[in-house]
Design a protein around this motif. Structure first.
Motif, PDB file in Angstrom:
ATOM      1  N   ALA A 109       0.853  -1.198   0.000  1.00 66.27           N
ATOM      2  CA  ALA A 109       0.000   0.000   0.000  1.00 66.27           C
ATOM      3  C   ALA A 109       0.885   1.244   0.000  1.00 66.27           C
ATOM      4  N   TRP A 110       1.517   1.467  -1.115  1.00 72.11           N
ATOM      5  CA  TRP A 110       2.414   2.605  -1.297  1.00 72.11           C
ATOM      6  C   TRP A 110       1.966   3.432  -2.491  1.00 72.11           C
ATOM      7  N   ARG A 111       2.305   4.717  -2.467  1.00 74.24           N
ATOM      8  CA  ARG A 111       2.191   5.531  -3.688  1.00 74.24           C
ATOM      9  C   ARG A 111       3.287   5.088  -4.669  1.00 74.24           C
ATOM     10  N   SER A 112       4.475   4.854  -4.095  1.00 75.70           N
ATOM     11  CA  SER A 112       5.605   4.312  -4.861  1.00 75.70           C
ATOM     12  C   SER A 112       6.644   3.850  -3.844  1.00 75.70           C
ATOM     13  N   PRO A 113       7.494   2.903  -4.205  1.00 74.53           N
ATOM     14  CA  PRO A 113       8.502   2.463  -3.239  1.00 74.53           C
ATOM     15  C   PRO A 113       9.575   3.533  -3.040  1.00 74.53           C
ATOM     16  N   LYS A 114      10.080   3.611  -1.801  1.00 72.23           N
ATOM     17  CA  LYS A 114      11.158   4.574  -1.512  1.00 72.23           C
ATOM     18  C   LYS A 114      12.500   3.850  -1.635  1.00 72.23           C
ATOM     19  N   THR A 174      -7.662  11.150  -7.187  1.00 71.19           N
ATOM     20  CA  THR A 174      -7.178  12.499  -7.533  1.00 71.19           C
ATOM     21  C   THR A 174      -5.685  12.656  -7.247  1.00 71.19           C
ATOM     22  N   THR A 175      -5.080  11.691  -6.552  1.00 70.34           N
ATOM     23  CA  THR A 175      -3.703  11.893  -6.103  1.00 70.34           C
ATOM     24  C   THR A 175      -2.642  11.405  -7.092  1.00 70.34           C
ATOM     25  N   ARG A 176      -3.059  10.740  -8.157  1.00 65.23           N
ATOM     26  CA  ARG A 176      -2.114  10.443  -9.248  1.00 65.23           C
ATOM     27  C   ARG A 176      -2.908  10.431 -10.554  1.00 65.23           C
TER      28      ARG A 176
END
Ligand code: SAM
Ligand code: DTB
Ligand code: SF4
Length: 354
Positions: A109-114, A174-176
């Motif tokens: 559950a990530w926007r993208s991996p860090k 809306t966040t991506r």
């Protein structure tokens, strides 16, 4: 096998919206006959691929996807979990293999991996691969460099869904942006990882939106090798919890048209199976679905019990698809397992809340 129009000129990636809308308007039996005929030209019609999902990092996601129980914007009562230890993931992967799955899909559950996440993710891919399973991950947006790193680690598939039509997308997330999603698919494809991309139906979209989603997927330069069609799982606390249930036949039509548009792709009867009876499962397989998630659960929601799936396979004469390529090389396996042991146990849990 490449699913592109250069390698196989019989495949198309120039579908128009009106052509696909016309398919949705066909009489149900005509549509299913067409889908099943195409299915038989490209696949064993009585074989279904099994994947197992594991949530490797659960909840507290900063994105606002209105369908998702893992977004930190909605109170869904979910227990948040940090990134799992590599060993824990490997134990689950071994169970999945023992239960007949050929692919192990790990979702975060990530926007993208860090940057700090990548070594753990790489170890997971290497370890699962060493067990002789196909590897799949879904971690949010990926850069080109991250995609290359994962390809090098042995990642076979990356799942990143377009979710819906470009036109309806803004109603749901809306966040991506839609283009962010297409960029990730391009990065993954360019890195040499197989693409798994599909969408969700039953989110209040129109038939035109379902056609628009399928046009987007089918008109990618190369068809995704795997196309998950998810029926919305309506989770209490999410904005879509009370969405009207999509008509079952419209769901089957979506699967049939995915099969017609992307003849060489595996079409996955994905989320929502818990709510579907055996007859609807059978119809989905007839319409061209030839992959499912099976196991204990999806990411956070329930799946039908595996023995129920297998009992239906028996009744329908369906067999589990075998691994296409032998994944396991003894020498490589030994090296990979040695590498995994080098990672200290106490480094396997860390805070990856965002
Ligand atoms: N966070 C990553 C991302 O969104 O790219 C990966 C995990 S995310 C949960 C993977 C996919 O699961 C989503 O793109 C969506 O298509 C699907 N999904 C999530 N919640 C769902 C639900 N309630 N019903 C059906 N599909 C769902
Ligand atoms: C996909 O298209 N569906 C799967 C997988 N790819 C990652 C996820 C479905 C999630 C359903 C809701 C949940 O279990 O949290
Ligand atoms: Fe859920 Fe993935 Fe959206 Fe996060 S990015 S809210 S995990 S679907």
């Amino acid at each position: 096998m490449m699913r592109d129009t250069v390698k196989n000129p019989t495949l198309r990636n120039n579908w128009t919206l009106s052509e696909v809308q016309a398919l949705f308007e066909l009489p149900f039996n005509d549509l299913l006959f067409q889908a099943q005929s195409i299915h038989r030209q490209h696949f064993d019609p009585n074989s279904v691929q099994l994947s197992t999902l594991l949530s490797i990092k659960t909840g507290a996601c900063p994105e606002d996807c209105k369908y998702c129980p893992q977004s930190n914007r909605y109170d869904t009562g979910l227990t948040v979990e940090k990134l799992l230890a590599v060993e824990k993931v490997l134990v689950e992967a071994q169970h999945a293999k023992d239960s007949g799955a050929t692919r192990f899909c790990m979702g975060a559950a990530w926007r993208s991996p860090k940057k700090k996440d990548m070594p753990y993710i790489v170890s997971m891919v290497q370890g699962v691969k060493a067990l002789g399973l196909e590897t799949c991950m879904t971690l949010g947006m990926l850069t080109s460099a991250q995609s290359k790193e994962l390809n090098k680690a042995g990642l076979d598939y990356y799942n990143h869904n377009l979710d819906t039509s470009r036109e309806y997308y803004g109603e749901v997330i809306t966040t991506r942006t839609y283009d962010d999603r297409l960029d990730t698919l391009e990065n993954v494809r360019q890195a040499g990882i197989k693409v798994c991309s599909g969408g969700i139906v039953g989110m209040g979209e129109t038939q035109k939106d379902r056609a628009g989603l399928l046009v987007q997927l089918a008109n990618l330069p190369t068809h995704p090798e795997s196309v998950p069609i998810n029926m919305l799982v309506r989770v209490e606390g999410t904005p879509l919890a009370n969405e009207e249930i999509l008509d079952s036949f419209d769901f089957i039509r979506t699967i049939a048209i995915a099969r017609i548009l992307m003849p060489e792709s595996h079409v996955r009867l994905s989320a929502g199976r818990e709510e579907m009876n055996e007859e609807l499962h059978a119809l989905a397989y007839f319409a061209g679905a030839n992959s499912i998630f099976c196991g204990k659960k999806l990411l956070t929601t329930a799946l039908p019990a595996a023995d129920k799936d297998m009992a239906l396979f028996d009744r329908l004469g369906i067999k589990k698809e075998a691994l296409q390529v032998e994944q396991c090389d003894d020498q490589v396996e030994g090296q990979l397992l040695d590498q995994l042991q080098l990672i200290e146990n106490d480094k396997h849990f860390y805070s990856a809340a965002n």
